[in-house]
Design a protein around this motif. Structure first.
Motif, PDB file in Angstrom:
ATOM      1  N   PHE A   1       0.830  -1.209   0.000  1.00 32.03           N
ATOM      2  CA  PHE A   1       0.000   0.000   0.000  1.00 32.03           C
ATOM      3  C   PHE A   1       0.862   1.257   0.000  1.00 32.03           C
ATOM      4  O   PHE A   1       0.609   2.203  -0.748  1.00 32.03           O
ATOM      5  CB  PHE A   1      -0.937  -0.006   1.217  1.00 32.03           C
ATOM      6  CG  PHE A   1      -1.778   1.215   1.333  1.00 32.03           C
ATOM      7  CD1 PHE A   1      -2.904   1.388   0.536  1.00 32.03           C
ATOM      8  CD2 PHE A   1      -1.443   2.222   2.227  1.00 32.03           C
ATOM      9  CE1 PHE A   1      -3.684   2.541   0.633  1.00 32.03           C
ATOM     10  CE2 PHE A   1      -2.206   3.376   2.333  1.00 32.03           C
ATOM     11  CZ  PHE A   1      -3.333   3.524   1.535  1.00 32.03           C
ATOM     12  N   ALA A   2       1.900   1.259   0.841  1.00 32.77           N
ATOM     13  CA  ALA A   2       2.781   2.425   0.937  1.00 32.77           C
ATOM     14  C   ALA A   2       3.540   2.649  -0.367  1.00 32.77           C
ATOM     15  O   ALA A   2       3.721   3.790  -0.795  1.00 32.77           O
ATOM     16  CB  ALA A   2       3.761   2.247   2.098  1.00 32.77           C
ATOM     17  N   LEU A   3       3.956   1.566  -1.023  1.00 36.09           N
ATOM     18  CA  LEU A   3       4.644   1.702  -2.312  1.00 36.09           C
ATOM     19  C   LEU A   3       3.716   2.274  -3.376  1.00 36.09           C
ATOM     20  O   LEU A   3       4.137   3.088  -4.196  1.00 36.09           O
ATOM     21  CB  LEU A   3       5.193   0.347  -2.774  1.00 36.09           C
ATOM     22  CG  LEU A   3       6.487  -0.114  -2.119  1.00 36.09           C
ATOM     23  CD1 LEU A   3       6.762  -1.559  -2.458  1.00 36.09           C
ATOM     24  CD2 LEU A   3       7.654   0.759  -2.527  1.00 36.09           C
ATOM     25  N   ASN A   4       2.455   1.844  -3.375  1.00 32.31           N
ATOM     26  CA  ASN A   4       1.493   2.385  -4.329  1.00 32.31           C
ATOM     27  C   ASN A   4       1.298   3.886  -4.125  1.00 32.31           C
ATOM     28  O   ASN A   4       1.106   4.631  -5.080  1.00 32.31           O
ATOM     29  CB  ASN A   4       0.146   1.672  -4.210  1.00 32.31           C
ATOM     30  CG  ASN A   4       0.177   0.288  -4.790  1.00 32.31           C
ATOM     31  OD1 ASN A   4       1.003  -0.019  -5.646  1.00 32.31           O
ATOM     32  ND2 ASN A   4      -0.719  -0.557  -4.329  1.00 32.31           N
ATOM     33  N   HIS A   5       1.349   4.306  -2.878  1.00 34.54           N
ATOM     34  CA  HIS A   5       1.090   5.708  -2.553  1.00 34.54           C
ATOM     35  C   HIS A   5       2.330   6.591  -2.730  1.00 34.54           C
ATOM     36  O   HIS A   5       2.225   7.718  -3.215  1.00 34.54           O
ATOM     37  CB  HIS A   5       0.573   5.814  -1.119  1.00 34.54           C
ATOM     38  CG  HIS A   5       0.046   7.153  -0.778  1.00 34.54           C
ATOM     39  ND1 HIS A   5       0.790   8.086  -0.097  1.00 34.54           N
ATOM     40  CD2 HIS A   5      -1.146   7.746  -1.051  1.00 34.54           C
ATOM     41  CE1 HIS A   5       0.079   9.187   0.056  1.00 34.54           C
ATOM     42  NE2 HIS A   5      -1.100   9.015  -0.516  1.00 34.54           N
ATOM     43  N   HIS A   6       3.511   6.086  -2.327  1.00 34.48           N
ATOM     44  CA  HIS A   6       4.725   6.917  -2.287  1.00 34.48           C
ATOM     45  C   HIS A   6       5.774   6.576  -3.339  1.00 34.48           C
ATOM     46  O   HIS A   6       6.626   7.403  -3.613  1.00 34.48           O
ATOM     47  CB  HIS A   6       5.398   6.816  -0.920  1.00 34.48           C
ATOM     48  CG  HIS A   6       4.561   7.279   0.217  1.00 34.48           C
ATOM     49  ND1 HIS A   6       4.265   8.597   0.441  1.00 34.48           N
ATOM     50  CD2 HIS A   6       3.939   6.595   1.206  1.00 34.48           C
ATOM     51  CE1 HIS A   6       3.508   8.714   1.531  1.00 34.48           C
ATOM     52  NE2 HIS A   6       3.289   7.507   2.010  1.00 34.48           N
TER      53      HIS A   6
END
Length: 98
Positions: A39-44
């Protein structure tokens, strides 16, 4: 996706000031941790993960598992902190040309 040394160096520079967004607990690498990293990779696109183990061999295995499961690239690992990158569809980080 393969990155050149120039692109890796660029990402290292961008990763330097950011704080870890995912902190692995004593339970190790669980599906929930993988989902949070994803999720964090998708966002950042570029994130840091704090790995809570003192054993270098175990830490190396965890890093390899994280990059494999999230389809990301290890930018840098210093101590217990791992910086990883995965390009999203929006391409938020502009990489230098090869």
């Amino acid at each position: 996706m393969n990155l050149s040394k120039k692109q890796i160096q660029h990402l290292k520079g961008l990763a330097h000031p950011i704080k870890p967004v995912v902190l692995m607990g004593s339970n190790g690498l669980t599906e929930a941790v993988i989902a949070e990293i994803d999720f964090a990779l998708n966002h950042h696109e570029l994130i840091k993960v704090k790995i809570a183990t003192d054993d270098r061999e175990v830490r190396a295995l965890i890093i390899e598992a994280i990059t494999r499961e999230t389809n990301s690239i290890k930018v840098q690992a210093i101590g217990k902190t791992l910086a990883i990158y995965r390009q999203s569809e929006e391409k938020k980080i502009a990489l230098p040309k090869i």
